[in-house]
Design an enzyme around this catalytic site. Structure first.
Site, PDB file in Angstrom:
ATOM      1  CB  CYS A   8      -0.987  -0.018   1.171  1.00 22.32           C
ATOM      2  SG  CYS A   8      -0.281   0.259   2.810  1.00 22.32           S
ATOM      3  CB  CYS A  13      -3.508   1.784   7.079  1.00 19.99           C
ATOM      4  SG  CYS A  13      -3.384   3.319   8.021  1.00 19.99           S
ATOM      5  NE  ARG A  14      -4.775   1.276   1.798  1.00 18.49           N
ATOM      6  CZ  ARG A  14      -4.715   1.831   0.610  1.00 18.49           C
ATOM      7  NH1 ARG A  14      -5.663   1.600  -0.284  1.00 18.49           N
ATOM      8  NH2 ARG A  14      -3.720   2.623   0.270  1.00 18.49           N
ATOM      9  CB  SER A  15       0.375  -3.286   2.882  1.00 21.16           C
ATOM     10  OG  SER A  15       1.206  -2.341   3.505  1.00 21.16           O
ATOM     11  CG  ASP A 123      -5.325   4.945   2.726  1.00 22.65           C
ATOM     12  OD1 ASP A 123      -5.339   4.622   3.939  1.00 22.65           O
ATOM     13  OD2 ASP A 123      -4.335   5.447   2.165  1.00 22.65           O
TER      14      ASP A 123
END
Length: 151
Positions: A8, A13-15, A123
């Protein structure tokens, strides 16, 4: 050994959420020794920083620890080192090209493209909706693992 790199923008956050969700899924399936799972950023701005607290809390709600994870940037070598480079959104795909150019081996994809709901993982840094991100990441990782195990 199947090697997966989740990607990301900042790797806070996401990865990392995808990294630790997938690690949890393969551990519960008794397949940890068959996978190497990591995550990275396409940007430099968060390098060395820990997982963003709301992402960390969301994982903790589900009994998943990301202790010790700090953001790192994708490298050119990652394309050769990993079997799957899984991006969270189209901007990550575009930014990843700076590191690996084209994708001659078909290793790069969006996480949600492995589900019945292709598209992007929003995100939560901008949306503030860590629950929606959690649901997308979990669904994407479950679908990716099912796909890998079927092949």
């Amino acid at each position: 050994m199947t090697k997966i790199l989740f990607i990301c923008h900042g790797n806070i956050c996401r990865s990392p959420m995808a990294e630790f969700v997938m690690k949890d899924l393969v551990q519960k399936a008794g397949m940890s020794d068959q996978f190497e799972i990591a995550s990275a950023a396409t940007s430099r701005e968060e390098i060395g920083n820990p997982v963003y607290p709301p992402s960390r809390r969301k994982m903790q709600e589900h009994g998943i620890s990301c202790e010790g994870k700090t953001a790192r940037q994708v490298t050119t070598e990652d394309y050769d080192d990993y079997d799957f480079l899984i991006c969270m959104d189209r901007n990550n795909l575009r930014n990843l090209r700076r590191f690996c150019g084209t994708d001659p081996e078909g290793k790069v994809s969006l996480l949600m493209d492995h589900t019945a709901r292709p598209g992007e993982v929003a995100d939560p840094w901008y949306t503030g909706d860590f629950e929606a991100t959690w649901k997308d990441v979990l669904e994407g990782c479950q679908a990716l693992l099912k796909e890998i195990c079927a092949n």
